[in-house]
Scaffold this active site. Sequence first.
Site, mmCIF file in Angstrom:
data_model
loop_
_atom_site.group_PDB
_atom_site.id
_atom_site.type_symbol
_atom_site.label_atom_id
_atom_site.label_comp_id
_atom_site.label_asym_id
_atom_site.label_seq_id
_atom_site.Cartn_x
_atom_site.Cartn_y
_atom_site.Cartn_z
ATOM 1 C CG ASP A 34 -2.454 0.706 0.869
ATOM 2 O OD1 ASP A 34 -2.249 1.680 0.839
ATOM 3 O OD2 ASP A 34 -3.197 -0.310 0.907
ATOM 4 C CB VAL A 75 -0.781 0.570 -7.951
ATOM 5 C CG1 VAL A 75 -0.568 -0.126 -7.351
ATOM 6 C CG2 VAL A 75 -1.872 1.818 -8.285
ATOM 7 C CE1 TYR A 166 -13.771 3.723 -7.406
ATOM 8 C CE2 TYR A 166 -16.558 2.804 -7.953
ATOM 9 C CZ TYR A 166 -14.972 3.295 -7.802
ATOM 10 O OH TYR A 166 -15.325 1.776 -6.019
ATOM 11 C CE LYS A 170 -12.772 0.547 -9.026
ATOM 12 N NZ LYS A 170 -12.042 -0.027 -7.966
ATOM 13 N N PRO A 196 -17.509 -5.482 -6.009
ATOM 14 C CG PRO A 196 -16.216 -4.744 -4.727
ATOM 15 C CD PRO A 196 -16.172 -5.070 -5.857
ATOM 16 N N GLY A 197 -20.625 -4.663 -3.885
ATOM 17 C CA GLY A 197 -21.599 -4.049 -3.414
ATOM 18 C C GLY A 197 -21.669 -2.646 -3.415
ATOM 19 C CB ILE A 198 -23.377 -1.084 -0.893
ATOM 20 C CG1 ILE A 198 -23.807 0.232 -1.936
ATOM 21 C CG2 ILE A 198 -23.003 -0.016 0.442
ATOM 22 C CD1 ILE A 198 -24.902 -0.084 -1.515
ATOM 23 C CB THR A 201 -14.804 0.044 3.344
ATOM 24 O OG1 THR A 201 -14.429 0.685 1.869
ATOM 25 C CG2 THR A 201 -14.677 -0.784 3.123
HETATM 26 P P1 NAD Z 1 -10.334 1.881 1.083
HETATM 27 O O1 NAD Z 1 -10.477 2.638 0.937
HETATM 28 O O2 NAD Z 1 -10.634 1.583 2.365
HETATM 29 O O3 NAD Z 1 -8.894 0.833 0.110
HETATM 30 C C1 NAD Z 1 -8.079 1.277 -0.807
HETATM 31 C C2 NAD Z 1 -6.985 1.011 -0.357
HETATM 32 O O4 NAD Z 1 -5.951 1.236 -1.645
HETATM 33 C C3 NAD Z 1 -6.274 2.309 0.680
HETATM 34 O O5 NAD Z 1 -5.746 1.384 1.460
HETATM 35 C C4 NAD Z 1 -4.883 3.180 -0.155
HETATM 36 O O6 NAD Z 1 -4.452 3.581 0.406
HETATM 37 C C5 NAD Z 1 -5.034 2.088 -1.891
HETATM 38 N N1 NAD Z 1 -4.315 3.018 -2.242
HETATM 39 C C6 NAD Z 1 -4.908 4.337 -3.390
HETATM 40 N N2 NAD Z 1 -4.260 4.954 -4.037
HETATM 41 C C7 NAD Z 1 -3.235 4.213 -4.217
HETATM 42 C C8 NAD Z 1 -1.684 4.012 -4.732
HETATM 43 N N3 NAD Z 1 -1.792 4.715 -5.326
HETATM 44 N N4 NAD Z 1 -2.068 2.996 -4.928
HETATM 45 C C9 NAD Z 1 -1.275 1.697 -3.882
HETATM 46 N N5 NAD Z 1 -2.505 1.763 -2.853
HETATM 47 C C10 NAD Z 1 -3.029 2.879 -2.944
HETATM 48 O O7 NAD Z 1 -11.610 1.231 0.535
HETATM 49 P P2 NAD Z 1 -12.072 0.159 0.191
HETATM 50 O O8 NAD Z 1 -13.466 0.405 -0.265
HETATM 51 O O9 NAD Z 1 -11.935 -1.571 0.746
HETATM 52 O O10 NAD Z 1 -11.558 0.035 -1.315
HETATM 53 C C11 NAD Z 1 -11.152 -1.289 -2.146
HETATM 54 C C12 NAD Z 1 -11.400 -1.367 -3.238
HETATM 55 O O11 NAD Z 1 -12.344 -1.631 -3.432
HETATM 56 C C13 NAD Z 1 -11.581 -0.025 -4.088
HETATM 57 O O12 NAD Z 1 -10.891 -0.474 -5.995
HETATM 58 C C14 NAD Z 1 -12.487 0.063 -4.791
HETATM 59 O O13 NAD Z 1 -12.832 1.077 -5.594
HETATM 60 C C15 NAD Z 1 -13.554 -1.094 -4.638
HETATM 61 N N6 NAD Z 1 -14.642 -1.073 -4.638
HETATM 62 C C16 NAD Z 1 -15.029 -0.823 -3.092
HETATM 63 C C17 NAD Z 1 -16.477 -0.285 -2.867
HETATM 64 C C18 NAD Z 1 -17.156 -0.498 -0.995
HETATM 65 O O14 NAD Z 1 -18.812 -0.466 -1.224
HETATM 66 N N7 NAD Z 1 -16.099 0.076 0.084
HETATM 67 C C19 NAD Z 1 -17.252 -0.511 -3.798
HETATM 68 C C20 NAD Z 1 -16.489 -1.854 -5.046
HETATM 69 C C21 NAD Z 1 -15.108 -1.532 -5.466
#
Ligand code: NAD
Length: 268
Positions: A34, A75, A166, A170, A196-198, A201
């Site tokens: 991370d 990343v 966004y 995606k 993922p849905g909702i 986090t």
């Molecule tokens: P989160 O913000 O807790 O986790 C995302 C993580 O990605 C964080 O730890 C952040 O530091 C890291 N990150 C961001 N930019 C980065 C970079 N440039 N390099 C390395 N790491 C980086 O949120 P989450 O919900 O755990 O998200 C995880 C994934 O799930 C994401 O891709 C998000 O788009 C996807 N997602 C989440 C949901 C939801 O409901 N939470 C729904 C659909 C998709």
Amino acid sequence: MSSPVALVTGAARGIGLAITEALLANGYQVMAADLPTGESWNYALGDSSLLKEHLTTHADNHNAAPKVAVCDLDVTDSASCQEAVQRTLETFGQLNLLVNNAGVVDTGPIAEFSESAWDRIFAVNTKGLFLMTRAAVPLLRSADNASIINTASIAGKKGMPNMAAYCGSKFAAIGITQSLAQELASDNIRVNAICPGIVGTAMWLEHLMPKVNAETEVPIDFDTRSSQLIPLGRPQSVEDMAGAVLYLARAENVTGIALTIAGGMEMN
Ligand code: NAD
């Protein structure tokens, strides 16, 4: 046979941390990656130093040999991606599974949306998949049961207002998944996505979910709001997402799918 090795991005918290813990509990060795501390965005991002603390405690509690290591990763930076893959090779000797989970969100009307937010969303959610995959493919080619799992979203299956960046990023993640699944099949590398849905986090709790109802000013409760939006009446958990990753990691004849875990909120 040695334990399989996974590299998980965005592993410091939320879905990425749950994926890391589930892989560890299921016999994987994991490089958890991370951002280093202090990255600014419209909500605080993860922090690899907290991850180090958390996973050290995990290893101590499980009295385990070091099955987990942590590295800093951005990343969006090609050299950083190469380095994370190289660290994985040096630490564990192989790479069987790449989980491209890092992601960021921002929302707002298109006429006011900033160019820098647009660029960062695509840099992390879309270009990040390219940079990490390009770095990992040479190692994956020689691994048993090699696969890549991208965290896309239900926002990659249906457009939503105020979310062009966004959703666009995606949708692209799903297109990249399908394309690479076709391209890398002859190398015996499977490529899938989870949608993922909702999930409660930081992304939802600190950005997407309004804190109060704009008209009544009554505080909005995450579970109540989720239950109104989701046919099954409850939000998804980070463990649901980890379960989907474990399934895809093991499903040796599944490639090119974008598996939705959303309680019926999205069915395509
Ligand atoms: P989160 O913000 O807790 O986790 C995302 C993580 O990605 C964080 O730890 C952040 O530091 C890291 N990150 C961001 N930019 C980065 C970079 N440039 N390099 C390395 N790491 C980086 O949120 P989450 O919900 O755990 O998200 C995880 C994934 O799930 C994401 O891709 C998000 O788009 C996807 N997602 C989440 C949901 C939801 O409901 N939470 C729904 C659909 C998709």
